[in-house]
Design an enzyme around this catalytic site. Structure first.
Site, PDB file in Angstrom:
ATOM      1  N   GLY A   1     -19.309   1.408  26.448  1.00  0.00           N
ATOM      2  CA  GLY A   1     -17.911   1.845  26.442  1.00  0.00           C
ATOM      3  C   GLY A   1     -17.689   2.664  25.191  1.00  0.00           C
ATOM      4  O   GLY A   1     -18.498   3.526  24.863  1.00  0.00           O
ATOM      5  N   GLU A   2     -16.672   2.315  24.451  1.00  0.00           N
ATOM      6  CA  GLU A   2     -16.381   3.033  23.207  1.00  0.00           C
ATOM      7  C   GLU A   2     -16.357   1.999  22.077  1.00  0.00           C
ATOM      8  O   GLU A   2     -15.480   1.141  22.033  1.00  0.00           O
ATOM      9  CB  GLU A   2     -15.036   3.757  23.368  1.00  0.00           C
ATOM     10  CG  GLU A   2     -14.667   4.659  22.225  1.00  0.00           C
ATOM     11  CD  GLU A   2     -15.727   5.708  21.891  1.00  0.00           C
ATOM     12  OE1 GLU A   2     -16.305   6.305  22.818  1.00  0.00           O
ATOM     13  OE2 GLU A   2     -15.996   5.907  20.691  1.00  0.00           O
TER      14      GLU A   2
ATOM     15  N   GLU B   1     -27.417  -1.560  33.543  1.00  0.00           N
ATOM     16  CA  GLU B   1     -26.436  -2.098  34.505  1.00  0.00           C
ATOM     17  C   GLU B   1     -25.991  -1.070  35.539  1.00  0.00           C
ATOM     18  O   GLU B   1     -25.408  -1.432  36.551  1.00  0.00           O
ATOM     19  CB  GLU B   1     -25.217  -2.695  33.764  1.00  0.00           C
ATOM     20  CG  GLU B   1     -24.281  -1.699  33.093  1.00  0.00           C
ATOM     21  CD  GLU B   1     -24.778  -1.161  31.758  1.00  0.00           C
ATOM     22  OE1 GLU B   1     -25.956  -1.412  31.411  1.00  0.00           O
ATOM     23  OE2 GLU B   1     -23.999  -0.479  31.083  1.00  0.00           O
TER      24      GLU B   1
ATOM     25  N   ARG C   1     -24.717   7.032  16.060  1.00  0.00           N
ATOM     26  CA  ARG C   1     -23.830   7.176  17.231  1.00  0.00           C
ATOM     27  C   ARG C   1     -23.915   8.571  17.833  1.00  0.00           C
ATOM     28  O   ARG C   1     -24.129   9.533  17.115  1.00  0.00           O
ATOM     29  CB  ARG C   1     -22.372   6.951  16.829  1.00  0.00           C
ATOM     30  CG  ARG C   1     -22.001   5.527  16.594  1.00  0.00           C
ATOM     31  CD  ARG C   1     -20.499   5.409  16.350  1.00  0.00           C
ATOM     32  NE  ARG C   1     -19.728   5.744  17.536  1.00  0.00           N
ATOM     33  CZ  ARG C   1     -18.458   6.165  17.501  1.00  0.00           C
ATOM     34  NH1 ARG C   1     -17.844   6.318  16.359  1.00  0.00           N
ATOM     35  NH2 ARG C   1     -17.830   6.438  18.628  1.00  0.00           N
TER      36      ARG C   1
ATOM     37  N   ILE D   1     -25.716   7.518  28.275  1.00  0.00           N
ATOM     38  CA  ILE D   1     -24.373   8.115  28.347  1.00  0.00           C
ATOM     39  C   ILE D   1     -23.802   8.186  26.928  1.00  0.00           C
ATOM     40  O   ILE D   1     -23.422   7.162  26.359  1.00  0.00           O
ATOM     41  CB  ILE D   1     -23.445   7.277  29.257  1.00  0.00           C
ATOM     42  CG1 ILE D   1     -24.072   7.097  30.647  1.00  0.00           C
ATOM     43  CG2 ILE D   1     -22.066   7.935  29.366  1.00  0.00           C
ATOM     44  CD1 ILE D   1     -23.383   6.065  31.529  1.00  0.00           C
TER      45      ILE D   1
ATOM     46  N   CYS E   1     -25.655   0.094  24.633  1.00  0.00           N
ATOM     47  CA  CYS E   1     -24.961   1.295  24.156  1.00  0.00           C
ATOM     48  C   CYS E   1     -23.858   0.974  23.135  1.00  0.00           C
ATOM     49  O   CYS E   1     -24.169   0.637  22.001  1.00  0.00           O
ATOM     50  CB  CYS E   1     -24.456   2.088  25.354  1.00  0.00           C
ATOM     51  SG  CYS E   1     -24.269   3.823  24.978  1.00  0.00           S
TER      52      CYS E   1
ATOM     53  N   HIS F   1     -28.246   2.180  29.694  1.00  0.00           N
ATOM     54  CA  HIS F   1     -27.403   1.345  30.568  1.00  0.00           C
ATOM     55  C   HIS F   1     -28.141   0.824  31.802  1.00  0.00           C
ATOM     56  O   HIS F   1     -27.957   1.372  32.905  1.00  0.00           O
ATOM     57  CB  HIS F   1     -26.222   2.190  31.069  1.00  0.00           C
ATOM     58  CG  HIS F   1     -25.217   2.512  30.028  1.00  0.00           C
ATOM     59  ND1 HIS F   1     -24.150   1.696  29.734  1.00  0.00           N
ATOM     60  CD2 HIS F   1     -25.127   3.572  29.195  1.00  0.00           C
ATOM     61  CE1 HIS F   1     -23.431   2.234  28.770  1.00  0.00           C
ATOM     62  NE2 HIS F   1     -24.000   3.377  28.414  1.00  0.00           N
TER      63      HIS F   1
END
Ligand code: GLN
Length: 190
Positions: free
Chosen positions: A48-49, A172, A107, A134, A80, A170
């Protein structure tokens, strides 16, 4: 059956819940302090962020209890943004978050144009696996005792340190289940 808490403040937690359930585990969402009272066998920190998730962890007073559980040996699997939350150091950023994993991350390390891509990589002990990146970080430095599990173009993208598993990509979102299965095995034998 293993009980996995999935941090559900922001990001792609739902995909992790589905993976855990598909493998026969039980998944519960962690949204507030009380949720951590469940007899968890492991925790997943989704992508996510990281700045948003980190702020929410602080505001909801989840940072310290999570840190304590990880330090006490509760298995944690971070992807991530989750990896950024776990890292001891973040390049070009003063603030860190849980800081339980002795690595430095960079990052958004793949730049704007290569922000997102799909590849396959060789994952230690599991063989050739799909990997979706991502706007991913990579791991630029590891301390002694950290095992490197995968690299991409000479950059470290997956590590394990004792009870902590951190990935820049990721699993998932891909159909392969083997990294989640590997984590559930760690949780079963903790
Ligand atoms: N770029 C995000 C960050 O720095 C991480 C992206 C992700 O989790 N897919 O927090």
């Amino acid at each position: 059956m293993v009980l996995i808490g999935i941090l559900a403040l922001q990001g792609d937690f739902e995909e992790h819940c589905q993976k855990v359930r598909a493998l026969g585990g039980q998944a519960i969402e962690i949204r507030q302090r009380e949720d951590l009272q469940a007899p968890l066998d492991g925790i997943i920190l989704p992508g996510g962020e990281s700045t948003v998730q980190g702020k929410l962890l602080q505001d909801l007073k989840l940072l310290k209890p999570l840190q304590d559980k990880i330090a006490a040996g509760l298995p944690v699997f971070a992807t991530c943004a989750g990896l950024i939350l776990l890292a001891e150091k973040i390049e070009n950023q003063q603030e860190n978050y849980l800081a339980t994993l002795p690595v430095t991350v960079r990052r958004n390390a793949y730049g704007r144009q290569l922000g997102s891509f799909y590849t396959e990589l060789d994952f230690s002990g599991l063989g050739q696996l799909p990997a979706t990146f991502i706007r991913a970080p990579y791991i630029s430095k590891v301390s002694k005792g950290v095992d490197i599990l995968a690299e991409k173009d000479g950059k470290i993208v997956a590590v394990r340190y004792q009870n902590q598993l951190g990935l820049a990509f990721h699993p998932e979102v891909d159909s392969d289940d083997s990294i989640h299965a590997y984590f559930l095995k760690i949780c079963q034998t903790k």
